[in-house]
Design a protein around this motif. Structure first.
Motif, PDB file in Angstrom:
ATOM      1  N   GLU A 243      -8.057   6.343 -15.245  1.00 53.60           N
ATOM      2  CA  GLU A 243      -9.345   6.994 -14.990  1.00 53.60           C
ATOM      3  C   GLU A 243      -9.268   7.879 -13.747  1.00 53.60           C
ATOM      4  N   GLU A 244      -8.610   9.022 -13.884  1.00 51.93           N
ATOM      5  CA  GLU A 244      -8.521   9.942 -12.750  1.00 51.93           C
ATOM      6  C   GLU A 244      -9.869  10.652 -12.577  1.00 51.93           C
ATOM      7  N   HIS A 245     -10.254  10.842 -11.303  1.00 52.75           N
ATOM      8  CA  HIS A 245     -11.514  11.527 -11.003  1.00 52.75           C
ATOM      9  C   HIS A 245     -11.429  12.964 -11.511  1.00 52.75           C
ATOM     10  N   GLU A 246     -12.511  13.447 -12.102  1.00 53.26           N
ATOM     11  CA  GLU A 246     -12.490  14.761 -12.741  1.00 53.26           C
ATOM     12  C   GLU A 246     -12.294  15.923 -11.767  1.00 53.26           C
ATOM     13  N   THR A 247     -12.688  15.763 -10.504  1.00 50.65           N
ATOM     14  CA  THR A 247     -12.533  16.875  -9.557  1.00 50.65           C
ATOM     15  C   THR A 247     -11.576  16.571  -8.407  1.00 50.65           C
ATOM     16  N   LYS A 248     -11.235  15.328  -8.217  1.00 51.63           N
ATOM     17  CA  LYS A 248     -10.348  14.942  -7.108  1.00 51.63           C
ATOM     18  C   LYS A 248      -9.011  14.475  -7.674  1.00 51.63           C
ATOM     19  N   THR A 249      -8.103  15.426  -7.851  1.00 51.93           N
ATOM     20  CA  THR A 249      -6.795  15.126  -8.402  1.00 51.93           C
ATOM     21  C   THR A 249      -6.083  14.089  -7.540  1.00 51.93           C
ATOM     22  N   GLY A 250      -5.512  13.102  -8.196  1.00 49.66           N
ATOM     23  CA  GLY A 250      -4.790  12.053  -7.481  1.00 49.66           C
ATOM     24  C   GLY A 250      -5.672  10.920  -7.005  1.00 49.66           C
ATOM     25  N   SER A 251      -6.972  10.962  -7.338  1.00 48.62           N
ATOM     26  CA  SER A 251      -7.892   9.877  -6.997  1.00 48.62           C
ATOM     27  C   SER A 251      -8.362   9.210  -8.285  1.00 48.62           C
ATOM     28  N   TYR A 252      -8.408   7.895  -8.248  1.00 53.54           N
ATOM     29  CA  TYR A 252      -8.693   7.125  -9.449  1.00 53.54           C
ATOM     30  C   TYR A 252      -9.808   6.121  -9.206  1.00 53.54           C
ATOM     31  N   VAL A 253     -10.520   5.786 -10.286  1.00 52.44           N
ATOM     32  CA  VAL A 253     -11.556   4.764 -10.212  1.00 52.44           C
ATOM     33  C   VAL A 253     -10.910   3.470  -9.730  1.00 52.44           C
ATOM     34  N   ALA A 254     -11.573   2.826  -8.767  1.00 47.76           N
ATOM     35  CA  ALA A 254     -11.010   1.610  -8.184  1.00 47.76           C
ATOM     36  C   ALA A 254     -12.114   0.649  -7.768  1.00 47.76           C
ATOM     37  N   TYR A 255     -11.744  -0.603  -7.617  1.00 49.69           N
ATOM     38  CA  TYR A 255     -12.653  -1.639  -7.156  1.00 49.69           C
ATOM     39  C   TYR A 255     -11.988  -2.388  -6.005  1.00 49.69           C
ATOM     40  N   LYS A 256     -12.690  -2.429  -4.886  1.00 53.61           N
ATOM     41  CA  LYS A 256     -12.182  -3.106  -3.691  1.00 53.61           C
ATOM     42  C   LYS A 256     -12.953  -4.412  -3.514  1.00 53.61           C
ATOM     43  N   GLU A 257     -12.236  -5.446  -3.071  1.00 56.71           N
ATOM     44  CA  GLU A 257     -12.867  -6.745  -2.873  1.00 56.71           C
ATOM     45  C   GLU A 257     -12.198  -7.469  -1.710  1.00 56.71           C
ATOM     46  N   ASP A 258     -13.001  -8.218  -0.959  1.00 54.91           N
ATOM     47  CA  ASP A 258     -12.461  -9.041   0.119  1.00 54.91           C
ATOM     48  C   ASP A 258     -11.634 -10.169  -0.486  1.00 54.91           C
ATOM     49  N   ALA A 259     -10.635 -10.629   0.289  1.00 55.50           N
ATOM     50  CA  ALA A 259      -9.756 -11.681  -0.212  1.00 55.50           C
ATOM     51  C   ALA A 259      -9.145 -12.458   0.949  1.00 55.50           C
ATOM     52  N   ILE A 260      -8.507 -13.551   0.585  1.00 56.06           N
ATOM     53  CA  ILE A 260      -7.767 -14.406   1.516  1.00 56.06           C
ATOM     54  C   ILE A 260      -6.345 -14.523   0.963  1.00 56.06           C
ATOM     55  N   ILE A 261      -5.350 -14.444   1.853  1.00 55.64           N
ATOM     56  CA  ILE A 261      -3.958 -14.647   1.448  1.00 55.64           C
ATOM     57  C   ILE A 261      -3.572 -16.091   1.733  1.00 55.64           C
ATOM     58  N   GLU A 262      -3.021 -16.758   0.745  1.00 50.84           N
ATOM     59  CA  GLU A 262      -2.511 -18.123   0.893  1.00 50.84           C
ATOM     60  C   GLU A 262      -1.015 -18.111   0.591  1.00 50.84           C
ATOM     61  N   VAL A 263      -0.189 -18.327   1.601  1.00 48.29           N
ATOM     62  CA  VAL A 263       1.245 -18.452   1.360  1.00 48.29           C
ATOM     63  C   VAL A 263       1.463 -19.847   0.795  1.00 48.29           C
ATOM     64  N   SER A 264       2.039 -19.930  -0.408  1.00 46.44           N
ATOM     65  CA  SER A 264       2.201 -21.227  -1.063  1.00 46.44           C
ATOM     66  C   SER A 264       3.506 -21.916  -0.688  1.00 46.44           C
ATOM     67  N   SER A 265       4.532 -21.162  -0.356  1.00 45.30           N
ATOM     68  CA  SER A 265       5.808 -21.727   0.071  1.00 45.30           C
ATOM     69  C   SER A 265       6.679 -20.586   0.602  1.00 45.30           C
ATOM     70  N   TYR A 266       7.833 -20.930   1.127  1.00 49.37           N
ATOM     71  CA  TYR A 266       8.795 -19.897   1.506  1.00 49.37           C
ATOM     72  C   TYR A 266      10.198 -20.485   1.462  1.00 49.37           C
ATOM     73  N   GLY A 267      11.162 -19.625   1.255  1.00 53.59           N
ATOM     74  CA  GLY A 267      12.554 -20.057   1.120  1.00 53.59           C
ATOM     75  C   GLY A 267      13.166 -19.402  -0.096  1.00 53.59           C
ATOM     76  N   GLY A 268      13.412 -20.207  -1.128  1.00 57.03           N
ATOM     77  CA  GLY A 268      13.939 -19.647  -2.361  1.00 57.03           C
ATOM     78  C   GLY A 268      15.370 -20.032  -2.637  1.00 57.03           C
TER      79      GLY A 268
END
Length: 172
Positions: A112-137
């Motif tokens: 869904e590219e904006h009709e007059t703003k090339t390179g801009s697309y319909v988007a939805y922004k939302e607040d969030a929290i990052i939870e690191v579940s583990s590390y290593g591998g």
């Protein structure tokens, strides 16, 4: 970027970005990074709160009153110079909690590219929290799998791919 999209939408046209800037250090400037480089799958689980009741007549009523969306990024391979790696490593090193984990996510509809703003697309922004579940591998590399818990304040706008900036509708 994608040109005209018709018919079935390919998965690559639903882009997921996360703000990798640390909340206190960013001064309000987001540093969006696209998720998916090493991911074969990325799903936002809606986690609907559904209440189902049956009455004495044998009827059933269903109420869905909220969502608690979350997603898992696994695997995530740490890469020197990647702002998201720096953010995740700080969470690990400093054992961050509460407000230090706040971020925002942006879902971009690359079909869904904006009709007059090339390179801009319909988007939805939302607040969030990052939870690191583990590390290593394992031997494939240093991994930091993490979960993203959406916390609300979802707003519609446009996302400019060239600058990786989100502009809320009506604030252009």
């Amino acid at each position: 970027m994608p040109g005209t999209v018709t018919g079935k939408i390919k998965r690559k046209f639903m882009a997921h970005y996360i703000d990798a800037a640390a909340p206190a250090a960013s001064g309000g400037t987001a540093k969006y990074v696209r998720l998916g480089k090493d991911l074969e799958e990325f799903n936002v689980e809606m986690n609907a709160n559904v209440d189902t009741k049956s009455n004495i007549w044998g009827e059933t009523s269903v109420n869905l009153d909220s969502y608690q969306p979350q997603a898992s990024a696994e695997p995530y391979y740490a890469e020197i110079g990647d702002p998201l790696f720096e953010r995740l490593q700080a969470i690990i090193d400093e054992r961050q909690t509460l407000d230090d984990l706040k971020t925002s996510v942006v879902e971009v509809h690359l079909w869904e590219e904006h009709e007059t703003k090339t390179g801009s697309y319909v988007a939805y922004k939302e607040d969030a929290i990052i939870e690191v579940s583990s590390y290593g591998g394992d031997t494939t590399g240093y991994q930091i799998p993490f979960n993203v818990h959406h916390t609300g304040n979802r707003i519609k706008g446009l996302f400019a791919l060239a600058t990786k900036t989100f502009t809320e509708d009506g604030k252009e």
